[in-house]
Design an enzyme around this catalytic site. Structure first.
Site, PDB file in Angstrom:
ATOM      1  CB  ALA A 374      53.355  40.730  28.315  1.00 25.77           C
ATOM      2  CB  CYS A 375      49.312  37.857  31.014  1.00 21.71           C
ATOM      3  SG  CYS A 375      49.333  38.268  32.776  1.00 21.71           S
ATOM      4  CG  ASP A 376      44.197  41.910  31.006  1.00 25.25           C
ATOM      5  OD1 ASP A 376      44.238  42.858  30.212  1.00 25.25           O
ATOM      6  OD2 ASP A 376      43.421  41.865  31.969  1.00 25.25           O
ATOM      7  N   GLY A 378      49.507  40.937  34.338  1.00 19.21           N
ATOM      8  CA  GLY A 378      50.905  40.822  34.721  1.00 19.21           C
ATOM      9  C   GLY A 378      51.136  40.104  36.032  1.00 19.21           C
ATOM     10  CB  ILE A 407      49.826  44.202  27.714  1.00 23.93           C
ATOM     11  CG1 ILE A 407      49.818  42.698  27.457  1.00 23.93           C
ATOM     12  CG2 ILE A 407      49.966  44.963  26.401  1.00 23.93           C
ATOM     13  CD1 ILE A 407      48.676  42.224  26.594  1.00 23.93           C
TER      14      ILE A 407
END
Length: 456
Positions: A374-376, A378, A407
């Site tokens: 996951a990242c800010d 995606g 996320i």
């Protein structure tokens, strides 16, 4: 506070990021067919205004409403946005970002009030009319209240922008932008703030410098090149690969951890960013639409016909200045920028108290079939990290898939999440019982190896 700011930024960027393709299409139409474009065509140039005035704001509102309350939220949010768009002399992106989520929130609350009070067989009738009546009311409110408020806000922003431009202070924005980017607010800044301003400038001037303030890859490239020559250990060995991905792939998040390892490097990022902005002001260069991702390929594709030289010089100048400042900092500071040393120290600190990672070692993961990266947004760093981790898992003989998500979009049945350590708090807020493997560098091979050992 940092997590709250990230959440606000995520809400803004989550409305724009899924619609980047539309921005690119609009930018191509603008650069090719307008009067001073590559191939002027009066008929095809008629596409510019409808896409800009209606298609883009409605899609942003629809996406924002959908993020809050699914299809019903998207529908009501879009209806409310039409009220804001009517008669507006400018693109109403700010209004769309307000109305989309607000309309969705209100229909969600109305549904909660009506739940349990609808007679059997009347569900469809009530659902359709409740959304339609609420949409009607909100469209009127949007036209009479939110539209004037957004126009007033736009006037304030325009005055502020003109103040900076007229006094040659635009490079000072880098003092705010570059630190905010390292806090993973890059997408929110670029698409939530600079894109609406940029679109108005494109319509009046043919290009906009605001599309280059955040997306210029020069500062990050200069810092990564400095690590290639003056870094230590894993940071030095991974910097060259990170530089290629950053510059050509446009994933700016990949250099953020290198700054976090030595926070003084934010000075290099600010100096490089301000230099790039100054050069673009000097040459009057800009882009015709948002460059997303911030790759040199996307930037040159969106470049205005008369701006190629200025844009290229701005990127080169930003790179050189950031490299020189970063090299000085890395050479003459005693700060630990070695990834291996930082990870070892982190592990020693973690042994003192139980953590989720410690729990992860003890938890039975024998039935695990999916690990979410996951990242800010995606889309960028998480996609790259998922690819790297998938290859390492396959080489280790572990049959686990690694999808990537923003996320806020992580499925509720997820058991294990890999994310950057600065985003761990947001994951915990959404999924308090999930096992989290934090990493400090998206290119950090040893960190992925540690995850695999724990899984084994």
């Amino acid at each position: 506070m940092k997590e709250k700011v990230q959440k606000i930024g995520r809400v803004l960027s989550a409305m724009v990021m899924p619609n980047i393709a539309v921005f690119i299409a609009w930018g191509l139409v603008t650069s090719v067919f307008i009067e001073n474009g590559w191939f002027p065509n009066a008929t095809l140039a008629e596409l510019v205004d409808p896409m800009n005035q209606y298609l883009l704001p409605i899609l942003i509102a629809y996406t924002g409403g959908y993020n809050v309350y699914g299809q019903r939220g998207a529908t009501v949010g879009s209806i409310m946005t039409i009220g804001v768009l009517v008669g507006a002399p400018i693109p109403m992106f700010i209004g769309a970002m307000i109305c989309g989520p607000l309309g969705a929130f209100l229909i969600k609350k109305l549904d909660e009030v009506l739940q349990g009070h609808i007679k059997e067989g009347f569900e469809m009738l009530v659902n359709n009319f409740s959304a339609g009546i609420l949409g009607f009311i909100l469209a009127v409110i949007g036209c009479l209240a939110i539209n004037p408020a957004c126009l007033a806000l736009n006037d304030v922003l325009t005055i502020g922008v003109n103040f900076l431009v007229d006094r040659g202070l635009l490079p000072l924005l880098s003092v705010i932008v570059e630190p905010a980017k390292v806090l993973f607010l890059n997408n929110a800044i670029n698409h939530g703030i600079f894109s609406p301003i940029g679109i108005q400038e494109v319509l009046s001037q043919g290009s906009s410098i605001f599309y280059l303030i955040e997306s210029n890859p020069g500062p990050g490239l200069g810092i990564l090149l400095a690590y290639c020559f003056f870094g230590k250990g894993a940071a030095k060995s991974s910097a060259s690969g990170a530089a290629i991905i950053h510059f050509f792939g446009g994933i700016h998040e990949i250099y953020f951890p290198y700054i976090l390892m030595n926070p003084l490097l934010i000075i290099a990022a600010i100096a490089g960013g301000a230099t790039g902005v100054f050069v673009n002001v000097l040459f009057g260069s800009g882009l015709v639409s948002a460059a997303s991702p911030g790759s040199i390929i996307a930037i040159l594709t969106m470049c205005a016909p008369d701006s190629y030289f200025g844009v290229c010089v701005s990127i080169a100048a930003a790179t050189v200045v950031a490299f020189v400042v970063a090299a000085f900092i890395l050479k003459f500071t005693n700060s630990k920028e070695d990834l291996d040393e930082a990870q070892a120290e982190s592990k020693q600190l973690k042994t003192a108290t139980p953590t989720q990672e410690a729990v992860a070692v003890k938890k039975d993961l024998s039935t695990l079939r999916k690990i979410v990266f996951a990242c800010d947004a995606g889309m960028g760093s998480s996609a790259m990290g998922a690819t790297i981790l998938t290859k390492k898992l396959k080489a280790a003989g572990i049959d686990v898939t690694v999808p990537h998500y923003a996320i806020n979009d992580i499925p509720s049945d997820t058991e294990v999440v890999v994310t950057h350590q600065s985003l761990v708090g947001r994951v915990e807020d959404n999924l308090p019982n999930v096992v989290i493997f934090p990493i400090t560098n998206f290119m950090g091979g040893t960190e992925y190896d540690d995850i695999i050992e724990k899984l084994k």
